[in-house]
Design a protein around this motif. Structure first.
Motif, mmCIF file in Angstrom:
data_model
loop_
_atom_site.group_PDB
_atom_site.id
_atom_site.type_symbol
_atom_site.label_atom_id
_atom_site.label_comp_id
_atom_site.label_asym_id
_atom_site.label_seq_id
_atom_site.Cartn_x
_atom_site.Cartn_y
_atom_site.Cartn_z
ATOM 1 N N ARG A 80 -12.959 -2.075 6.229
ATOM 2 C CA ARG A 80 -12.752 -1.361 4.958
ATOM 3 C C ARG A 80 -12.342 -2.326 3.842
ATOM 4 O O ARG A 80 -12.576 -2.065 2.674
ATOM 5 C CB ARG A 80 -11.713 -0.253 5.128
ATOM 6 C CG ARG A 80 -12.193 0.893 5.996
ATOM 7 C CD ARG A 80 -11.429 2.161 5.728
ATOM 8 N NE ARG A 80 -10.035 2.037 6.074
ATOM 9 C CZ ARG A 80 -9.524 2.310 7.271
ATOM 10 N NH1 ARG A 80 -10.311 2.737 8.231
ATOM 11 N NH2 ARG A 80 -8.237 2.172 7.498
ATOM 12 N N ARG A 81 -11.729 -3.434 4.234
ATOM 13 C CA ARG A 81 -11.359 -4.444 3.245
ATOM 14 C C ARG A 81 -12.624 -5.099 2.641
ATOM 15 O O ARG A 81 -12.639 -5.488 1.491
ATOM 16 C CB ARG A 81 -10.518 -5.527 3.934
ATOM 17 C CG ARG A 81 -9.480 -6.187 3.047
ATOM 18 C CD ARG A 81 -8.873 -7.357 3.777
ATOM 19 N NE ARG A 81 -8.141 -6.972 4.969
ATOM 20 C CZ ARG A 81 -6.884 -6.564 4.977
ATOM 21 N NH1 ARG A 81 -6.229 -6.473 3.862
ATOM 22 N NH2 ARG A 81 -6.277 -6.247 6.104
ATOM 23 N N ARG B 38 0.831 -1.207 0.000
ATOM 24 C CA ARG B 38 0.000 0.000 0.000
ATOM 25 C C ARG B 38 0.868 1.261 0.000
ATOM 26 O O ARG B 38 0.500 2.271 -0.595
ATOM 27 C CB ARG B 38 -0.969 -0.028 1.182
ATOM 28 C CG ARG B 38 -2.052 -1.097 1.013
ATOM 29 C CD ARG B 38 -3.223 -0.866 1.929
ATOM 30 N NE ARG B 38 -2.952 -1.317 3.270
ATOM 31 C CZ ARG B 38 -3.332 -2.499 3.756
ATOM 32 N NH1 ARG B 38 -4.003 -3.335 2.988
ATOM 33 N NH2 ARG B 38 -3.052 -2.839 4.985
ATOM 34 N N PRO C 9 -8.479 0.056 2.699
ATOM 35 C CA PRO C 9 -7.878 -0.473 3.946
ATOM 36 C C PRO C 9 -6.549 0.196 4.344
ATOM 37 O O PRO C 9 -5.901 -0.258 5.279
ATOM 38 C CB PRO C 9 -7.633 -1.950 3.606
ATOM 39 C CG PRO C 9 -8.475 -2.245 2.425
ATOM 40 C CD PRO C 9 -8.568 -0.982 1.662
ATOM 41 N N LEU D 255 -14.823 5.845 8.556
ATOM 42 C CA LEU D 255 -14.095 7.090 8.306
ATOM 43 C C LEU D 255 -14.198 8.033 9.485
ATOM 44 O O LEU D 255 -13.303 8.840 9.723
ATOM 45 C CB LEU D 255 -14.629 7.772 7.041
ATOM 46 C CG LEU D 255 -14.322 7.026 5.739
ATOM 47 C CD1 LEU D 255 -15.097 7.614 4.581
ATOM 48 C CD2 LEU D 255 -12.835 7.052 5.447
ATOM 49 N N LEU E 45 -4.180 -0.732 -3.408
ATOM 50 C CA LEU E 45 -4.537 -0.398 -2.023
ATOM 51 C C LEU E 45 -5.408 -1.493 -1.399
ATOM 52 O O LEU E 45 -5.307 -1.765 -0.217
ATOM 53 C CB LEU E 45 -5.262 0.954 -1.965
ATOM 54 C CG LEU E 45 -4.401 2.177 -2.283
ATOM 55 C CD1 LEU E 45 -5.269 3.420 -2.417
ATOM 56 C CD2 LEU E 45 -3.352 2.400 -1.210
ATOM 57 N N TYR E 46 -6.243 -2.118 -2.223
ATOM 58 C CA TYR E 46 -7.073 -3.216 -1.725
ATOM 59 C C TYR E 46 -6.338 -4.556 -1.801
ATOM 60 O O TYR E 46 -6.874 -5.567 -1.347
ATOM 61 C CB TYR E 46 -8.374 -3.318 -2.531
ATOM 62 C CG TYR E 46 -9.425 -2.312 -2.126
ATOM 63 C CD1 TYR E 46 -10.094 -2.417 -0.917
ATOM 64 C CD2 TYR E 46 -9.753 -1.259 -2.965
ATOM 65 C CE1 TYR E 46 -11.056 -1.502 -0.547
ATOM 66 C CE2 TYR E 46 -10.720 -0.326 -2.606
ATOM 67 C CZ TYR E 46 -11.372 -0.454 -1.384
ATOM 68 O OH TYR E 46 -12.321 0.468 -1.021
ATOM 69 N N ILE F 29 -16.964 2.246 -0.547
ATOM 70 C CA ILE F 29 -17.788 3.451 -0.468
ATOM 71 C C ILE F 29 -17.581 4.244 -1.748
ATOM 72 O O ILE F 29 -16.440 4.532 -2.122
ATOM 73 C CB ILE F 29 -17.395 4.328 0.740
ATOM 74 C CG1 ILE F 29 -17.562 3.542 2.041
ATOM 75 C CG2 ILE F 29 -18.233 5.592 0.764
ATOM 76 C CD1 ILE F 29 -17.142 4.306 3.281
ATOM 77 N N VAL G 181 -9.625 -1.530 9.593
ATOM 78 C CA VAL G 181 -8.972 -1.969 8.349
ATOM 79 C C VAL G 181 -9.716 -3.171 7.763
ATOM 80 O O VAL G 181 -9.977 -3.231 6.554
ATOM 81 C CB VAL G 181 -7.482 -2.292 8.596
ATOM 82 C CG1 VAL G 181 -6.855 -2.969 7.380
ATOM 83 C CG2 VAL G 181 -6.715 -1.015 8.929
#
Lengths: 238, 315
Positions: free
Chosen positions: B77-78, A5, A94, B53, B105-106, B82, B74
């Motif tokens: 959010r994984r 990331r 994430p 958030l 990022l994912y 959104i 985390v």
């Protein structure tokens, strides 16, 4: 911390620089201006001036570049994302605060380092090629080159973290840029005072400064990450 | 089966200002949940809170089966995505560069396949190399939707997903939402388009700082409005009282205009035949008899107007 990331943020930033080269050119212009006047002076120096130069640390003047260069990029890092409305989607992934900050810091640090080393290289090359040999020998000395190599990343690192911290707390891109430039002035002052002989550049002084900067750089990520307030950045509240 | 979203007495305050208060609901897996409310009602803040958030002031929630606490942020959010109201794209980067960044990022496996699938889902395969800055608002919205699909979320929060889209693109998004819900993705849809909510949502919640109503659109209509029969005759009835009073299941009636009557009924299947027979017996020329259907918009406006102008005697 997931390097994937961090790399994703870094890669995105570098791609943005590639698409908008003006960001990097603007970063390099100020440091280039820095070296014009010293170079002109060096070319006009007579061989007799070499003796005086040997007792000064004029080359350390160039350490102001890594202290100054990251300010613009780093200060834009977080508040810039917020300004263009990309921070919320980014924070909704994430990614952890430390990963985002590390990616942003690297994105400001890497080009700053390249610019600082690049300009130093250009300065040394021009001096060696066009200045009188005695002047060049007096100016470009081993210890000062080592100091330049060692202190450039340390100063750029610290300046980057200060810029990132300011960016994470600012509400306006321009204010962040101004504050970051202002915050890098103490470092510029120390390097300039050392270059002009007001502060004596001894080995002890160099070691103390080096260790202090190393420790500060090591602590910076943790400190900035703990002060990183997602909620305030998203809502503008508090 | 555990619900995809389970919210219990959730509240968020910013100092003295209440963003939303004491909100509770559950959303099943694969359900399309419509979240409606006027501007400033707390919809976006609720989405941000459930999306980790921002932190709630009080209350609890399970998001994609995980308790909503900072330590789980985390992991939550994984599992979710959104899509905010503003697409928030990197305008200097191309569509594919934007998606590559988010795929990284994912940490999605086989990112290029996922990106191709997401682009295909929003019909943007041909625009992958275009700079986002050069796209229209509608196309940017579709890129943002593609981005939200990258991690194949269990719960997808869509904040005004069709805002700025032309009718054809809107229809495509509706089809996509339906297809996603059929594949088991839970959709949390924030919208101002009431016909959109009515068409797509299994359950609708109307928020105005507090949750004002919750249920399937049809249930909200019956909760808020009495069932009525609309009766039209060619000429006004000489004595409507005699015709309508005492009929089974007819509770009240009122005149809406010349030869137009509105009857409050408890069961239209009993009332309608009785009314028809009574009108024929009264020698009336009947033009139409039908149940009046209230739209979700009627429900929404009734609630929101009541909040803005509470009836006298209500505190």
């Amino acid at each position: 911390m997931k390097t994937t990331r961090v790399r994703a943020v870094l890669r995105k930033e570098l791609r943005e620089y590639r698409h908008n080269g003006n960001i990097i050119y603007a970063m390099a212009v100020v440091p280039l201006v820095f070296i014009v006047q010293p170079l002109v002076e060096i070319f006009t120096l007579k061989t007799s001036a070499a003796l005086t130069l040997r007792h000064e640390d004029s080359l350390l003047y160039l350490l102001a570049i890594p202290a100054l260069a990251p300010a613009m990029l780093a200060s834009y890092g977080i508040v810039g994302e917020r300004d263009q409305g990309t921070l919320e989607p980014l924070l909704a992934t994430p990614i952890r605060s430390d990963e985002l900050l590390a990616g942003k810091a690297l994105a400001a640090f890497v080009p700053s380092l390249a610019i600082a080393y690049g300009i130093f290289g250009v300065f040394v090359a021009i001096t060696e090629l066009f200045a009188r040999p005695a002047v060049a020998a007096a100016l470009v000395r081993g210890p000062e080159v080592i100091a330049q190599v060692v202190f450039t990343p340390l100063l750029a690192g610290w300046s980057t973290w200060v810029g990132i911290a300011i960016s994470a707390r600012s509400k306006d891109v321009r204010v962040a840029a101004q504050l970051s430039a202002l915050a890098s002035l103490p470092l510029v002052a120390v390097t300039s005072l050392t270059a002009f002989g007001v502060i004596h550049a001894t080995l002890r002084f160099a070691v103390i400064c080096g260790v202090a900067l190393l420790v500060l750089n090591r602590l910076a990520l943790r400190v900035v990450a703990s002060a990183f307030d997602r909620e305030r950045l998203i809502t503008g509240a508090k | 089966m555990q619900p995809a979203l389970s919210v219990h007495a959730l509240s968020k305050r910013f100092g003295d200002r209440v963003a939303f208060n004491d909100v509770s609901f559950e959303v099943g897996r694969g359900e399309v949940f419509g979240f409606l409310g006027p501007n400033g009602a707390g919809k976006t803040t609720t989405v941000r809170t459930l999306g980790t958030l921002i932190a709630p002031t009080s209350g609890s929630a399970l998001v994609a089966g995980i308790p909503l606490i900072p330590e789980n942020a985390v992991e939550i959010r994984r599992r979710i995505s959104i899509m905010p109201e503003s697409p928030g794209l990197y305008l200097r980067l191309s569509v594919i560069e934007n998606l590559e960044c988010f795929a990284d990022l994912y940490e999605v496996p086989e990112p290029h396949k996922r990106i191709a699938r997401a682009l295909h889902a929003v019909k943007l395969d041909e625009r992958a190399r275009d700079l986002c800055g050069a796209l229209s608002k509608g196309l940017r919205q579709r890129v943002a939707l593609a981005r939200a699909l990258l991690n194949e979320p269990q719960v997808l929060f869509l904040d005004e997903p069709t805002s700025g889209l032309d009718p054809a693109a809107t229809r495509d998004v509706h089809e996509l939402i339906t297809a996603l819900s059929h594949s088991g993705v839970t959709i949390f849809l924030t919208t101002h388009r009431l016909e959109e909510a009515e068409r797509l949502c299994d359950t609708v919640a109307i928020l105005n700082t507090t949750l004002r109503m919750l249920g399937p659109p049809a249930q909200l209509r019956t909760q808020l409005f009495a069932t009525t029969l609309a009766v039209r005759t060619r000429l006004p009835l000489p004595d409507p009282d005699r015709v309508f009073n005492g009929l089974p299941s007819v509770e009240a009636w009122r005149r809406d205009g010349m030869g137009s009557y509105s009857l409050t009924v408890s069961d239209p299947t009993i009332a309608a035949p009785a009314v028809t027979r009574a009108l024929v017996a009264a020698d009336a020329d009947v033009l139409s008899i039908g149940e009046s259907l209230h739209s979700l918009e009627d429900v929404y406006l009734e609630l929101v107007d009541n909040d803005a102008n509470p009836p006298l005697g209500r505190s």
